[in-house]
Enzyme design. Structure first.
Site, short mmCIF file in Angstrom:
data_model
loop_
_atom_site.label_atom_id
_atom_site.label_comp_id
_atom_site.label_asym_id
_atom_site.label_seq_id
_atom_site.Cartn_x
_atom_site.Cartn_y
_atom_site.Cartn_z
N CYS A 1 -0.08 -1.69 -4.95
CA CYS A 1 -1.28 -1.01 -4.47
C CYS A 1 -0.93 0.31 -3.80
CB CYS A 1 -2.05 -1.91 -3.50
SG CYS A 1 -1.06 -2.55 -2.13
N HIS B 1 -1.98 -4.16 2.52
CA HIS B 1 -2.60 -3.71 1.28
C HIS B 1 -3.08 -2.28 1.44
CE1 HIS B 1 -4.80 -3.89 -2.46
NE2 HIS B 1 -5.95 -3.64 -1.85
#
Length: 996
Positions: free
Chosen positions: A454, A827
């Site tokens: 990510c 994330h």
């Protein structure tokens, strides 16, 4: 006597009168009488019991039969013979024939009087055959309950040997067809009691004959896995599974999941129907069997089945949390389904619209069950927030609903996620996600996460949304000898023209991977961005240039044009310059060094420093009213510490401070107030300065981006161990260092240094401070006097002749957010908008381009949220409020674009002109063919997937009523939706909806 009894029963006398006369007849029957009279009375009582049209008549018949069975056993045994019973079972009785409903009750009543008779064994043998024949005829729940009652009371009548196994299988077949046709609560309770009697008989048989269990379960699986068009098997089958010993579970599941003869469609059908069993109110251990089968399918990597079943059934399971009687089992299944579905947010997001209503209903219920379920549900939701961060717009209503409930710590969350995942190998699920779907309604394309990538996805999307950079990359000519830039061009081209909802950046990842990064581990997106830009710059710098020559401008001298064309694309787009000056505090000698940068790394001021109320210092000779209005009182002038430290020299001009300005926190249409400052003392040399005065309106305890820039630009005292070696003094001396921006980049990248090394834990910790982000940022850039004059000459605003400074305005275009508390985990996702030139393309009036309004530039451009494969519409409000709602989600890397109408440098004018000339780039032939082929392949994949999913979905049990549970709870304020007194009501309608 039989005539008297019949006349009394059929008479019109009141029941109390009849009862007295019947009592006399029954008392007389206890006396000895001849065989013929006994037969007559037995025939009459049989007729009353089997054909009586009232309960009273059947009760009279029962009493007479019991009296003759006790007091005239020989006659009763002779009457209750095998031939008579066979006739009853096969042909029925009297005019009703097979429609007589009380034959089994009659047989059960008479059996108790012939158990010791010589004919008993013959009767048992007959019944063992006849009950098997009966269940093969698929009687309804009422008749099956009567058979079960008969065999439970008289186990001698249970079939034996192979017939017993067949009997169990056929009885399960009967249960699979049970349906409750009434919605009344009394009728439903009667139905449940009947089902329990039947399943209880199976339990009794299995206890004595364990060898019958596995064949029975095989029959059950055959029923629930059938894909033939027929009536859906009854949820009553759940009552069968509850009696299977749990110690057999592992073996049963292992055999099922490893049986090659069972197709995926059959397995999906079976597990789907088992999940529907969570609505069966009296079942035990149903949730354990469902979870065991789901785990078994994961163990043999049947992920496609698990995905389809989870997505089709999870909402129905969730809706059952409304009902206390099935809540515990439903919650167990829901927890496993969510915690195991970790490759995608899709399952969790299906529940988001329903969570607030369910939480409100459980709070209203105010029971121990509801309180416990709320706490477990909140823990589950926070696990999902942790696993699938990056959806603040979707999560905000849910977060609001559960904000008063306990929050689990991170260790607990990681434990739950770790022990429930289908597999620890993320690449095993790569081919199952994203599931083929239509392109996002935004028109944008996502990037597949290849295993903690990510950090790359968010950077790639931010660079893609930098439209000037994207156009330049897409205009790259074929055969440019820049392999990494070529791969980026292909990736951008697919993001621009692909029909897929998300594409895989695997090729670009392998080419741009920093060699020190650990595969599969989370990385720092800022570190990746620096490495990527440096690689692209060095690749072009070695002679592999990609930009076409720009059109010569009458305003551009040959020298400037030559200098511009020698720059790499990275320098043109992201390169800026900064002058670092160091002044010796002893001899006052100043040394300076200019260096280039592609991003500014902004540190956080120490907690004991007050950012607001101080000023960043830049040695500006003169400030015009376009920057800061001069204060009325000369004492309000902000002075430079360098000037204040010494007596003014002849060559020094009175210097004023210039600070970063912002827009975007005041109300729309409200002009930014002029900034005023205070006197700055000698000891304020390192104090970070407020950039805004009254205009920022950031939260009281938060910092802002201009605060951090001002801290970056403020003077730094070099003392003690950090003393400066002055060449003029030829020794270490106290000094002051200050940085000045001398050239603003086209795209300004700001990295907020949130990660710092903690020597106590030996780990990098994260600074979670909220930082207010302005949508418009104004930076003071130090320029040469001749360039300032050139800008003013052509009507550009933002500079005054001889001032040495000009204001450069930047619009926010991307924000990369890090969710988590450590750089090694968490994330990344990003917000982006496409900032393009909004200047009309017509001829400028008086040689000056008319700028677009701030409102048009700042607030009307659509924001998007890029979170790996998912792309959705968003807003600047979401960007600015993200940390307020989700404290672990903090802005990390910011992209700003320089406004064209405010640009002073000639190279920026050339870039704007190039953008107008090029428009949408045309791709070279090979790239267009590759995209076209992939789009055709995607359409073919969609068609194939649609056919496969149609087979899967059509095979799944239909659940048309699940959403009504939640809708009913929403609309009915008088009920919590439950079905027990503890739930506060719910009514028979909701009860029927629950079970069936």
């Amino acid at each position: 006597m039989d005539k008297i009894l019949e006349a009394v029963v059929m008479s019109s006398y009141p029941n109390n009168v009849k009862q007295g006369l019947v009592r006399r007849v029954i008392e007389a029957a206890k006396q000895p009488m001849d065989s013929e009279q006994c037969w007559s009375m037995l025939e009459l009582s049989t007729k009353l019991y089997l054909t009586g049209d009232t309960k009273y008549k059947r009760e009279i018949g029962k009493e007479v039969l019991e009296v003759y069975g006790r007091y005239h056993p020989e006659e009763f045994e002779e009457f209750f013979n095998v031939r008579f019973l066979l006739s009853l079972l096969q042909e029925g009785y009297g005019p009703l024939g097979k429609r007589s409903h009380y034959v089994l009750d009659y047989i059960q009543l008479g059996l108790q009087f012939v158990l010791e008779s010589p004919s008993a064994n013959s009767i048992f043998s007959l019944l063992r055959i006849e009950v098997l024949r009966k269940v093969c005829e698929r009687p309804g729940p009422k008749q099956c309950a009567k058979i079960s009652k008969l065999l439970t009371q008289h186990p001698q009548c249970i079939p034996t040997g192979k017939h017993q196994l067949l009997f169990c299988q056929q009885l399960i077949r009967c249960i699979g067809q049970f349906q409750c046709v009434s919605e009344g609560e009394e009728e439903i309770m009667e139905f449940l009691e009947q089902v329990n009697k039947v399943s209880g008989l199976l339990q009794r048989i299995w206890r004595t004959q364990t060898s019958a269990i596995l064949p029975s379960l095989k029959e059950l699986f055959t029923i629930i896995s059938s894909t033939e068009e027929q009536e859906v098997p009854s949820n009553a089958l759940a009552s069968v599974v509850q009696f299977v010993p749990l110690e057999l579970m592992d073996g049963v599941i292992r055999n099922l999941t490893n049986d090659d003869s069972i197709t995926d469609v059959q397995m999906m059908m079976a597990i789907g129907r088992m999940i529907d069993w969570v609505s069966w109110p009296l079942g035990k251990n149903i949730d354990k069997w469902i979870i065991a089968l789901l785990k078994g399918l994961a163990a043999v990597k049947k992920f496609s089945i698990l995905i389809e079943v989870t997505l089709s059934k999870i909402e129905k399971v969730f809706s059952k949390l409304l009902y206390p009687i099935v809540r515990e089992g439903a919650l167990s299944v829901l927890q496993y389904m969510l915690l195991s579905f970790q490759h995608s947010h899709e399952a969790f997001h299906l529940l988001l619209p329903h969570i607030p209503r369910l939480v409100a209903s459980l709070k209203k219920e105010d029971s121990n069950s509801a309180t416990s379920s709320l706490e477990q549900l909140a823990e589950l939701i926070h696990c999902m927030f942790f696993r699938f961060s990056g959806f603040p717009d979707l999560y905000e209503p849910v977060l609001e609903a559960v904000k008063a409930l306990p929050i689990p710590n991170e260790d607990r969350i990681k434990h739950l996620l770790g022990q429930n995942a289908w597999t620890s190998q993320k690449n095993e699920l790569a081919c199952f996600y994203p599931r083929l779907a239509s392109k996002s309604e935004t028109g944008k394309i996502g990037l597949i996460n290849l295993g903690n990538t990510c950090y790359m996805n968010s950077i790639i999307q931010s660079l893609f949304m930098a439209s000037d950079f994207r156009h330049s990359v897409l205009n790259l000519t074929e055969g440019n000898s820049q392999p990494l830039m070529t791969k980026l061009q292909w990736l951008f081209a697919f993001l621009e023209h692909s029909q897929r909802p998300a594409i895989s950046p695997e090729s670009f990842l392998s080419a741009s991977w920093p060699p020190w990064f650990t595969p599969g581990a989370q990385q720092d997106c800022s570190e990746y961005l620096k490495y990527l830009l440096d690689r692209l710059h060095e690749e072009e710098k070695t002679g592999k240039r990609i930009c076409q020559k720009l059109k010569e401008s009458s305003l551009t001298s040959q020298a400037v044009e030559h200098h511009y064309l020698n720059k790499t694309l990275i320098e043109k787009m992201f390169g800026g310059k900064m002058m670092t000056k160091i002044r010796c505090l002893k001899c006052l000698n100043v040394s300076s060094r200019e260096e280039v940068f592609t991003d500014l790394s902004l540190a956080f001021p120490p907690s004991d420093r007050n950012v607001r109320g101080s000023t960043s210092i830049l040695p500006v000779e003169k400030i015009g009213p376009q920057f800061i209005e001069p204060p009325e009182n000369a004492g309000q002038l902000m002075g430079s510490p360098w000037i204040q430290r010494k007596a003014p020299m002849a060559s020094d001009h009175a210097a004023l401070s210039v600070s970063v300005e912002t827009l975007g926190f005041q109300e729309r249409g409200e002009a930014a107030n002029p900034i005023h400052g205070n006197d700055v003392g000698v000891d304020a040399a390192k104090d970070p300065l407020s950039a805004f005065g009254e205009q920022a309106r950031a939260p009281k305890d938060s910092r802002s981006v201009p605060d951090l820039i001002n801290y970056f630009l403020s003077p730094e005292r070099l003392t003690a161990e950090n003393k400066y070696h002055c060449e003029k003094c030829a020794s270490l001396q106290d000094a002051e260092k200050v940085a000045e921006l001398t050239e603003g980049p086209h795209y300004l990248i700001l990295t907020l240094l949130r990660f710092s090394f903690d020597p106590r834990t030996m780990k990098r910790k994260k600074i979670l401070d909220n930082v207010s982000i302005p949508v418009v940022l104004k930076l003071p850039i130090l320029v040469a006097p001749e360039e300032t004059e050139e800008v003013c000459k052509h009507g550009k605003d933002g500079a005054v002749p001889g001032s040495g400074f000009m204001t450069v305005v930047y619009d926010l275009c991307s924000v990369v957010v890090h969710s988590g508390i450590s750089s090694e985990s968490g994330h990344y996702y990003c917000y982006s908008r496409e900032c393009t030139d909004t200047i009309p393309h017509g001829q400028p009036r008086d040689g000056v381009l008319k700028p677009a309004s701030d409102k048009q530039l700042d607030f009307e451009i659509q924001w998007y949220l890029f979170n790996d494969t998912r792309v959705s519409f968003s807003s600047f409000e979401s960007v600015s409020n993200i940390t307020s709602f989700f404290p672990k989600d903090t802005a990390y890397v910011l992209f700003y674009r320089q406004r064209p109408e405010r640009q002073s440098c000639l190279l920026h004018e050339a870039l704007a002109e190039a953008g107008r000339l090029h428009g949408e780039p045309s791709l070279h032939k090979d790239l267009m063919e590759a995209i076209s082929k992939d789009n055709i392949l995607f359409l073919q994949e969609q068609e194939k997937e649609a056919r496969n999913r149609a087979a899967y979905i059509s095979a799944l049990p239909k659940s048309p009523l699940w959403w009504r549970d939640l809708d009913r709870d929403k609309d009915d304020d008088s009920s919590s939706g439950g079905c027990s007194p503890a739930a506060g009501g719910g009514g028979s309608g909701s009860f029927h909806g629950l079970v069936f």
